[in-house]
Scaffold this motif. Structure first.
Motif, PDB file in Angstrom:
ATOM      1  N   GLN A 117       0.825  -1.208   0.000  1.00 54.99           N
ATOM      2  CA  GLN A 117       0.000   0.000   0.000  1.00 54.99           C
ATOM      3  C   GLN A 117       0.862   1.263   0.000  1.00 54.99           C
ATOM      4  O   GLN A 117       0.518   2.257  -0.632  1.00 54.99           O
ATOM      5  N   THR A 118       2.008   1.206   0.704  1.00 52.37           N
ATOM      6  CA  THR A 118       2.932   2.346   0.662  1.00 52.37           C
ATOM      7  C   THR A 118       3.523   2.483  -0.731  1.00 52.37           C
ATOM      8  O   THR A 118       3.654   3.596  -1.260  1.00 52.37           O
ATOM      9  N   ARG A 120       2.085   1.606  -3.470  1.00 57.72           N
ATOM     10  CA  ARG A 120       1.015   2.149  -4.305  1.00 57.72           C
ATOM     11  C   ARG A 120       0.883   3.661  -4.101  1.00 57.72           C
ATOM     12  O   ARG A 120       0.677   4.404  -5.064  1.00 57.72           O
ATOM     13  N   SER A 121       1.005   4.099  -2.860  1.00 60.19           N
ATOM     14  CA  SER A 121       0.889   5.527  -2.560  1.00 60.19           C
ATOM     15  C   SER A 121       1.979   6.330  -3.271  1.00 60.19           C
ATOM     16  O   SER A 121       1.704   7.405  -3.836  1.00 60.19           O
ATOM     17  N   HIS A 122       3.197   5.823  -3.263  1.00 60.56           N
ATOM     18  CA  HIS A 122       4.292   6.520  -3.952  1.00 60.56           C
ATOM     19  C   HIS A 122       4.071   6.519  -5.470  1.00 60.56           C
ATOM     20  O   HIS A 122       4.314   7.536  -6.134  1.00 60.56           O
ATOM     21  N   ALA A 124       1.207   6.375  -6.967  1.00 56.65           N
ATOM     22  CA  ALA A 124       0.094   7.299  -7.226  1.00 56.65           C
ATOM     23  C   ALA A 124       0.579   8.743  -7.241  1.00 56.65           C
ATOM     24  O   ALA A 124       0.163   9.549  -8.088  1.00 56.65           O
ATOM     25  N   ALA A 125       1.483   9.079  -6.325  1.00 56.21           N
ATOM     26  CA  ALA A 125       2.016  10.447  -6.285  1.00 56.21           C
ATOM     27  C   ALA A 125       2.802  10.760  -7.556  1.00 56.21           C
ATOM     28  O   ALA A 125       2.724  11.876  -8.084  1.00 56.21           O
ATOM     29  N   GLN A 155      -2.126  -3.915  -7.089  1.00 53.78           N
ATOM     30  CA  GLN A 155      -2.010  -2.456  -6.972  1.00 53.78           C
ATOM     31  C   GLN A 155      -1.779  -1.785  -8.326  1.00 53.78           C
ATOM     32  O   GLN A 155      -2.228  -0.655  -8.551  1.00 53.78           O
TER      33      GLN A 155
END
Length: 210
Positions: A117-118, A120-122, A124-125, A155
């Motif tokens: 999930q981390t 994926r967050s990076h 996405a950014a 992801q």
């Protein structure tokens, strides 16, 4: 139920089946803008982009450049995580000023057993940074390390759906699943990188890039 009612019911069932079956054909890919011969493509990633396991001119960006006859800038940094790529990306975009970005990161996060999930967050950014500049983007999925049955984590597909991206979702897994296309457990050899470049070129063409 009369004949007419039965026929109408059959037609309704048939139409429902057609609709359901049409939704089972896999994810539909969005289109890309046309890229002229002077277009610049940025290949942004880690060792899989850099070309570790083969000569520099055998990396997938180098092969892709020859296949599509457009400039492809290799911005791969071996060992890079998505967090590090997120920090590096703005300066690279400013320097290269590309017409299309190929984003291939996440393998080192998974090798270090980081949170998906981390990761994926990076990613996405980075996607939002690229799209904020009005640049088209292709996301290249990386498989999770495994002894048998390599597959990319979900992801990547969820990001492609959320941001309406062209997704190259299986070529890395296919190549790294075949010993004859690998230089080691996690990197392709020259033949593997060629196969990756050919698949990416085919998907770019299918999406309307040329």
């Amino acid at each position: 139920m009369g004949w007419s009612q039965g026929k109408a019911w059959s037609v309704w069932v048939w139409m429902l089946l057609v609709v359901l079956m049409s939704g089972c054909g896999g994810r539909s890919q969005p289109t890309l803008p046309w890229l002229g011969e002077d277009a610049v493509i940025l290949a942004f990633g880690d060792s899989l982009t850099y070309g570790t396991g083969a000569k520099r001119d055998q990396s997938y960006p180098a092969v892709l450049e020859r296949l599509v006859q457009r400039t492809v800038v290799n911005a791969g940094v071996p060992g890079e995580t998505t967090a590090e790529g997120r920090e590096r990306l703005p300066d690279v975009l400013n320097t290269v000023d590309p017409d299309l970005v190929l984003l291939c990161l996440g393998g080192n996060d998974m090798l270090r057993k980081g949170s998906l999930q981390t990761m994926r967050s990076h990613l996405a950014a980075m996607i939002e940074e690229i799209q904020a500049r009005g640049l088209p983007l292709v996301l290249i999925a990386v498989p999770e390390p495994a002894l048998i049955g390599l597959d990319a984590p979900p992801q990547y597909e969820s990001l492609a759906d959320e941001y309406d991206l062209v997704l190259v979702d299986d070529v890395m897994a296919d190549v790294l699943s075949q010993s004859g296309l690998r230089s080691d457990r996690i990197h392709p050899n020259a033949a593997g990188y060629r196969q990756i470049a050919e698949q990416i070129a085919a998907q770019l063409e299918q999406a309307g890039a040329w």
